[in-house]
Design an enzyme around this catalytic site. Structure first.
Site, short mmCIF file in Angstrom:
data_model
loop_
_atom_site.label_atom_id
_atom_site.label_comp_id
_atom_site.label_asym_id
_atom_site.label_seq_id
_atom_site.Cartn_x
_atom_site.Cartn_y
_atom_site.Cartn_z
N PHE A 1 -8.40 0.85 -2.13
CA PHE A 1 -9.12 -0.25 -2.78
C PHE A 1 -8.24 -0.88 -3.85
CE2 PHE A 1 -12.25 2.90 -1.33
CZ PHE A 1 -12.96 2.13 -0.42
N LEU A 2 -6.96 -1.00 -3.53
CA LEU A 2 -5.99 -1.51 -4.51
C LEU A 2 -5.98 -3.03 -4.50
CD1 LEU A 2 -2.99 0.77 -3.45
CD2 LEU A 2 -4.79 1.28 -5.13
N PHE B 1 -16.23 -11.22 -9.46
CA PHE B 1 -16.13 -11.93 -8.18
C PHE B 1 -17.17 -13.03 -8.04
CE2 PHE B 1 -12.71 -10.33 -5.54
CZ PHE B 1 -12.19 -9.41 -6.42
N VAL C 1 0.84 -1.21 0.00
CA VAL C 1 0.00 0.00 0.00
C VAL C 1 0.87 1.26 0.00
CG1 VAL C 1 -1.72 1.29 1.32
CG2 VAL C 1 -1.90 -1.19 1.13
N CYS D 1 -5.65 -9.79 2.33
CA CYS D 1 -6.71 -8.81 2.60
C CYS D 1 -8.04 -9.47 2.93
CB CYS D 1 -6.85 -7.89 1.40
SG CYS D 1 -5.33 -7.02 1.05
N ALA E 1 -15.89 -19.32 -9.39
CA ALA E 1 -15.83 -20.38 -8.38
C ALA E 1 -14.51 -21.14 -8.50
CB ALA E 1 -17.00 -21.33 -8.59
N ASP F 1 10.30 3.31 6.42
CA ASP F 1 9.87 1.98 6.88
C ASP F 1 10.86 1.57 7.96
OD1 ASP F 1 8.15 -0.50 5.29
OD2 ASP F 1 9.59 -1.07 6.84
N GLY G 1 -7.85 -16.05 -1.18
CA GLY G 1 -6.68 -16.04 -0.31
C GLY G 1 -6.13 -14.63 -0.28
N LYS H 1 -8.18 -11.80 6.13
CA LYS H 1 -7.98 -11.13 7.43
C LYS H 1 -9.06 -10.08 7.67
CE LYS H 1 -4.65 -7.40 6.59
NZ LYS H 1 -5.45 -6.22 6.81
#
Ligand code: UGA
Length: 552
Positions: A223-224, A338, A81, A349, A341, A100, A346, A352
């Site tokens: 929304f990446l 989306f 991000v 994002c 099937a 960082d 995974g 979690k």
């Protein structure tokens, strides 16, 4: 092997660059010559980018393209991000400094090595470092002091109970509060549960060292999608700004103005972006903005799980999930995306975020069983794939299994929460010999499973195997020479965990073919198909036509 540098190595460059020490951020300086220094193997990437855009760079067009709304922005956190946001905001003309706490990562970035694989990012990053719009520092305090706006892009990984670990956000808040000598806008970019912004405000107030300093907070969810993150940033559907003051809104509008007005060099469309409506800019409260992010990801997760349940039902009643979801998706209230099937979702994002959202609902006393169900359905997908493998192979022990695709999805080297890892773990536990190929994710996987054989190409992965599994929807796998693969395999059997291939075509080529939600056993040539866009016809796609009559 250290997988983090795979993308950078693949991109084939390690540019030398002088370290930029940022005490006071330099004003924009557009290079008067684009002749490269320090990279002997290919032209400098900023030049390459311009060449890709179909013109030579010149300082005048660069300045006018970028515009002049330059703000000083710091990114705290150089993960997916932070790096994408920082690089794109630099491309939009702002002065961006990234920091960082991973010293190795910052050293690599300073040397021009991008530690993640993300299409278009390396060229953009190099170009913006060269024009001095983008730089990196290890010194987080310096990054705080230098900026007008600080974007928090640190990780919020799941705790054991599924809640988001907000300790990194808390650390940044205390750092900003103690180091800020002038007023700042603190932008929450990391994905966080609703009401985190309020906590952030509280901590900034409590730890603030200089009374006169104003620390305003905003929520600006990202929304990446990995693999298309640069495109998503530069051409977003929507930009959500959760704000409490007019001044904050004004400042954020200014930050995003070049994106809204499309004033940047687009590496995705090489300067010829297709016409599109401007992204929606939504001004909300901070709580709403935070909730929008979790609600969106959880909805996507539910959509995938829903499609997967329909796929299971299709297997039972002899229907075809592709036909069902295609028709469903034509309803604009549902939409076509989306609904693929297969092995399920995974990545770092969706799994979690759905958990964090469930915990948030629990804490608030809201019964969100629906979400728990979506998560449970997803967890079952790997088991279903393993059941298909067991059914097809009878005994797994001693069998050789080839795997195509390790990344959690195509166009990324990310394997976090990738279904492939669970599949490999189970196969090894049951005594199979595993060989695998993925164009980007092998380095990372080899750190977890050093005992499996990593292959140069898909054909090597198919050599002498009893079954070949497709676990990631890489486009490359659609285009393989299947006759050659069939000859290489001990037994020509494909288990397609992503419904990537055409069952009829694969069976015509002599494969035993298994996938999710498609009637394989009774597969015959499909009935007539009339004027349907991309309708499945014995392995071919009928070209799009205006009419949408579909005979299933
Ligand atoms: C997701 C969201 O799509 C982004 O909007 C969001 O910004 C991002 O999370 C985030 O929170 O940062 P990402 O994790 O990159 O993006 O990946 P997706 O494209 O959403 O795919 C997630 C998983 O769902 C993948 O494993 C993919 O293979 C699977 N998937 C996707 C399906 O199984 N079926 C589908 O139809 C679509």
């Amino acid at each position: 092997m250290d997988g983090r540098w795979a993308g950078a190595r693949k991109s084939g460059w390690v540019a030398r660059r002088e370290e930029v020490t940022i005490t006071a951020l330099p004003q924009p300086s557009v290079p008067d010559s684009l002749r490269g220094e320090g990279c002997s193997r290919r032209p400098p990437l900023d030049k390459l980018l311009f060449m890709e855009l179909g013109r030579e760079a010149d300082t005048v067009s660069l300045e006018s393209k970028i515009g002049r709304c330059k703000l000083r922005i710091s990114m705290i956190g150089c993960g997916y991000v932070g790096l994408v946001t920082g690089t794109c905001l630099a491309e939009a003309g702002h002065q961006v400094l990234c920091t960082d706490n991973d010293a190795e990562r910052i050293a690599a970035l300073k040397a021009g090595v991008v530690p993640i694989y993300e299409p278009h990012l390396d060229a953009m990053l190099a170009a913006n470092c060269r024009s001095q719009n983008l730089s990196f520092t290890r010194n987080a305090a310096e990054a705080v002091r230098a900026a007008d706006a600080i974007f928090i892009c640190v990780g919020t990984p799941p705790l054991e109970n599924g809640e988001a670990d907000l300790s990194a956000i808390d650390n940044v808040a205390r750092l900003v509060a103690s180091e800020a000598l002038t007023s700042k806008l603190v932008v929450e970019k990391s994905t966080v549960p609703a009401q985190t912004g309020q906590q952030l405000k509280r901590v900034l107030g409590l730890y603030r060292r200089h009374g006169a300093v104003q620390l305003r907070v905003a929520s600006n969810p990202e929304f990446l999608r990995e693999g298309t993150a640069v495109q998503d940033f530069l051409h977003p559907d929507r930009i959500v700004l959760g704000v409490e003051e007019e001044e904050t809104e004004k400042q954020l509008r200014e930050i995003y103005r070049p994106i809204l007005e499309r004033r940047f060099r687009c590496p995705v469309h090489l300067g010829a972006c297709p016409p599109a409506k401007s992204p929606d800019l939504l001004i909300t409260t901070m709580n709403s903005a935070e909730l929008i992010k979790h609600a969106s990801n959880s909805f996507l997760a539910m959509k995938i799980s829903y499609a997967n349940m329909i796929a299971d039902l299709c297997e039972k009643v002899g229907a075809d999930i592709k036909e069902v979801t295609r028709a469903m998706g034509l309803d604009p209230r549902i939409g076509p995306r989306f609904l693929d099937a297969g092995l399920g979702f995974g990545g770092f994002c969706l799994p979690k975020d759905i958990q964090a959202f469930i915990r948030l609902a629990e804490r608030c006393g809201v019964d969100f069983t629906m979400l728990k169900e979506a998560e449970r359905v997803n967890k079952r997908r790997v088991d279903l794939l393993l059941e298909k493998i067991r059914k097809a192979l009878w005994v797994i022990k001693g069998k050789r299994v080839g795997i195509l695709g390790l990344a959690f999805k195509a166009n990324t080297d990310d394997i976090r929460f990738a279904p492939s890892l669970e599949v490999i773990r189970a196969l090894l536990a049951e005594g199979a010999q595993v060989r695998a190929y993925d164009q980007e994710a092998m380095d990372k996987t080899s750190a977890i499973f050093p005992q499996i054989h990593y292959c140069r190409d898909p054909y090597e992965a198919a050599q002498d195997v009893d079954a070949l599994l497709i676990l990631t929807e890489w486009e490359e796998f659609r285009q393989l020479d299947w006759e050659r693969i069939s000859d290489l395999m001990l037994r020509p059997m494909i288990i397609d965990g992503r419904n990537l291939l055409d069952p009829a075509a694969m069976m015509e080529r002599g494969f035993e073919y298994h996938c999710f939600g498609r009637p394989i056993e009774n597969q015959t040539a499909p009935k007539a198909i009339i004027h349907a866009p991309e309708v499945f016809l014995a392995g071919a796609h009928v070209p799009s036509a205006p009419s949408t009559e579909i005979v299933t």
